[in-house]
Design a protein around this motif. Structure first.
Motif, mmCIF file in Angstrom:
data_model
loop_
_atom_site.group_PDB
_atom_site.id
_atom_site.type_symbol
_atom_site.label_atom_id
_atom_site.label_comp_id
_atom_site.label_asym_id
_atom_site.label_seq_id
_atom_site.Cartn_x
_atom_site.Cartn_y
_atom_site.Cartn_z
ATOM 1 N N ALA A 160 0.829 -1.208 0.000
ATOM 2 C CA ALA A 160 0.000 0.000 0.000
ATOM 3 C C ALA A 160 0.863 1.257 0.000
ATOM 4 O O ALA A 160 0.534 2.238 -0.678
ATOM 5 C CB ALA A 160 -0.928 -0.002 1.205
ATOM 6 N N ARG A 161 1.965 1.249 0.756
ATOM 7 C CA ARG A 161 2.850 2.418 0.771
ATOM 8 C C ARG A 161 3.411 2.696 -0.615
ATOM 9 O O ARG A 161 3.398 3.830 -1.102
ATOM 10 C CB ARG A 161 3.982 2.214 1.780
ATOM 11 C CG ARG A 161 3.577 2.417 3.231
ATOM 12 C CD ARG A 161 4.791 2.492 4.134
ATOM 13 N NE ARG A 161 5.521 1.229 4.166
ATOM 14 C CZ ARG A 161 5.264 0.241 5.030
ATOM 15 N NH1 ARG A 161 4.265 0.369 5.906
ATOM 16 N NH2 ARG A 161 5.992 -0.868 5.022
ATOM 17 N N LEU A 162 3.915 1.641 -1.260
ATOM 18 C CA LEU A 162 4.518 1.814 -2.586
ATOM 19 C C LEU A 162 3.463 2.217 -3.625
ATOM 20 O O LEU A 162 3.679 3.136 -4.422
ATOM 21 C CB LEU A 162 5.201 0.510 -3.020
ATOM 22 C CG LEU A 162 6.447 0.109 -2.230
ATOM 23 C CD1 LEU A 162 6.895 -1.282 -2.644
ATOM 24 C CD2 LEU A 162 7.566 1.119 -2.447
ATOM 25 N N ALA A 163 2.332 1.532 -3.615
ATOM 26 C CA ALA A 163 1.304 1.781 -4.622
ATOM 27 C C ALA A 163 0.702 3.173 -4.469
ATOM 28 O O ALA A 163 0.461 3.868 -5.468
ATOM 29 C CB ALA A 163 0.212 0.726 -4.523
ATOM 30 N N THR A 164 0.456 3.589 -3.237
ATOM 31 C CA THR A 164 -0.184 4.891 -3.026
ATOM 32 C C THR A 164 0.686 6.022 -3.531
ATOM 33 O O THR A 164 0.216 6.929 -4.231
ATOM 34 C CB THR A 164 -0.508 5.097 -1.536
ATOM 35 O OG1 THR A 164 -1.405 4.062 -1.104
ATOM 36 C CG2 THR A 164 -1.143 6.452 -1.299
#
Length: 235
Positions: A160-164
């Motif tokens: 989620a951190r990378l994708a966001t």
């Protein structure tokens, strides 16, 4: 004491329902789109009171043909609200010059608007919702593939951190390129129809989201500032 007659019911209904065109003639498309967005963002009692003031103002003067009111609104209200989000000095100077009747060329506008739009749409990106959606999908995928709950949760958060951040960056870059080019063309030509085609209501919603994220005052100052810009820009 003078009183202001309430705006006609048909006018208020059109604002509330997001009608594509205003009732009656002579309203610039860009102004109607901004008015609908501002009316929807204001709390109900204040929204209709503001709409009444707008209706009275446009009923007592010739509707603006060019973009002087837009430039005054941007320079005096919108960009000061974004000063904590992005460097607004160059766009503000260009809007002030355009309001005086000397708009810059398309290339100059584009150079000044690009960095501003990049920061604006980055700040307006709904990271909380995007993170939650990415986390849920990644965690469910990990659980479905046999990961223990704690590892699935860690995997979900990492994804989620990378994708966001990647999606926020891509969204901001796309908006800065597309909207920047369209705005530069409209501003350089002082073309009200071309400005309406840039979807100014979507840009206003981005400003509202960015201001909310920065705890800046909204949306009342934006609405009042538009009325002031229209008043000072009368022919």
């Amino acid at each position: 004491m003078a009183t202001t007659t309430a705006a006609p019911a048909a006018f208020l209904d059109a604002l509330r329902t997001g009608a594509a065109e205003p009732p009656g003639a002579g309203w610039p498309a860009w102004l109607w789109r901004l008015a609908g967005t501002l009316h929807g963002a204001l709390p109900p009692p204040a929204a209709d009171a503001w709409a009444t003031r707008l209706h009275a103002l446009l009923g007592s003067a010739t509707p603006p043909a060019g973009l002087r009111a837009v430039h005054v609104w941007q320079a005096d209200t919108v960009l000061p609200l974004l000063a904590g989000t992005a460097d607004t000095a160059a766009p503000t100077a260009l809007h002030r010059a355009a309001a005086r009747g000397t708009p810059a060329g398309r290339t100059t506008w584009r150079s000044a608007l690009g960095p501003l739009l990049l920061r604006l749409h980055d700040a307006a990106y709904d990271r909380s919702s995007a993170y939650a959606q990415a986390l849920g999908g990644a965690r469910d995928h990990a659980l479905a593939n046999g990961y223990p709950a704690d590892e699935a949760d860690a995997y979900g958060h990492a994804y989620a951190r990378l994708a966001t951040e990647a999606n926020a960056r891509a969204c901001a870059e796309a908006h800065a390129q597309a909207v920047g080019a369209a705005l530069a063309t409209a501003y350089a030509a002082d073309d009200a129809r071309a400005y309406a085609d840039t979807f100014p209501e979507a840009q206003l919603r981005a400003v509202l989201r960015a201001a909310a994220a920065a705890d800046a005052p909204r949306p009342g100052p934006l609405a009042d500032g538009l009325l002031t810009a229209l008043t000072t820009s009368r022919p």
